[in-house]
Write an enzyme that holds these catalytic residues in place. Structure first.
Site, PDB file in Angstrom:
ATOM      1  CG  ASP A 236      -1.629  -0.939   0.948  1.00  0.00           C
ATOM      2  OD1 ASP A 236      -2.502  -1.121  -0.087  1.00  0.00           O
ATOM      3  OD2 ASP A 236      -2.223  -1.136   1.892  1.00  0.00           O
TER       4      ASP A 236
ATOM      5  CG  ASP B 254     -11.976  -2.043  -0.426  1.00  0.00           C
ATOM      6  OD1 ASP B 254     -10.672  -3.029  -0.250  1.00  0.00           O
ATOM      7  OD2 ASP B 254     -10.906  -0.510  -0.553  1.00  0.00           O
TER       8      ASP B 254
END
Length: 251
Positions: free
Chosen positions: A11, A130
């Site tokens: 990330d 998500d």
């Protein structure tokens, strides 16, 4: 039998690898280029690079970083963040990416999945989802988990498959960074209802969690970040244990 894949996730924010809990409280985890190089050497099956602030900051993925990472790895490399067109994907593939991951842009304009699958092939298109379990309903969220939608995880996943995605990367926002294990019940349901591979994301804390997601969650791949970034679980050791458990992995 297809081998199960172990995928470290990078990330990226402000040029650094970061990791948080439940999508917040980010902390620095190192240089993405160096981490990518080490993972390729230490037995990772693939890498996923997510420019997590690209959508929020309304900009494209950092191409120079993608180029640098691609130069260091010899394993499949997926890039996501701020991708919203065929041209974006074209550029990333030229920079060395093997696949792309789309999330918010796919929800906002689902036809994008069809366009990318038709142009580059389904194997190139990973749709990241998500979702958060709110009163028993897995609700899809956008923009790094900051914007809830009306979409249900399972309905959206089915549409994603029908539109031509080759793979789904499902992150449980409830499990993310907690190290309490993956959302195996939801993962098993996804695997049962879909015919494309499911990558489990969110919650890895122990080797047992990987065993559980492959056996109980029926996951095709397991993605993790902090346990790999901070040396808590060496990938070689993880794979040896998985092999002993009868889970097919590439050693």
């Amino acid at each position: 039998m297809l081998t199960k894949r172990i995928i470290p996730c990078l990330d990226i924010k402000n040029g650094r690898t970061v990791k948080g809990v439940n999508f917040v409280d980010l902390r620095d985890a190192g240089d993405p280029v160096e981490l990518a190089k080490q993972y390729a050497l230490k037995g990772a099956d693939e890498l996923i690079f997510l420019d997590i602030a690209a959508t929020l900051e309304n900009r494209k993925t950092m191409h120079d970083m993608v180029l640098k990472v691609a130069e260091q790895v010899n394993i499949p490399f997926t890039v996501g963040g701020g991708i919203s067109s065929i041209a974006d994907v074209d550029t990333l593939l030229q920079c060395g990416a093997d696949k792309v991951s789309i999330n918010s842009s796919a929800v906002k304009r689902p036809e994008l999945i069809n366009e990318l699958a038709n142009k580059f092939g389904s194997q190139c298109v990973v749709v990241a989802i998500d979702a958060k379990n709110i009163n028993g309903n897995w609700t899809v969220h956008l923009a790094g988990g900051t914007i809830p939608t009306e979409l249900n995880l399972f309905d959206w996943a089915k549409e994603v498959e029908q539109r031509g995605a080759g793979e789904i990367l499902f992150t449980s926002m409830d499990n993310d960074g907690t190290k309490d294990g993956f959302a195996n019940e939801a993962l098993a349901k996804l695997s049962q209802e879909l015919n494309i591979p499911i990558i489990a994301s969110g919650g890895a804390g122990t080797i047992q969690h990987f065993i559980d997601t492959f056996k109980n969650g029926k996951s095709d791949a397991a993605l993790a970040a902090s346990v790999f970034h901070f040396g808590e679980i060496p990938i070689s050791e993880l794979k040896e244990v998985l092999k002993k458990e009868g889970i097919p992995v590439r050693i």
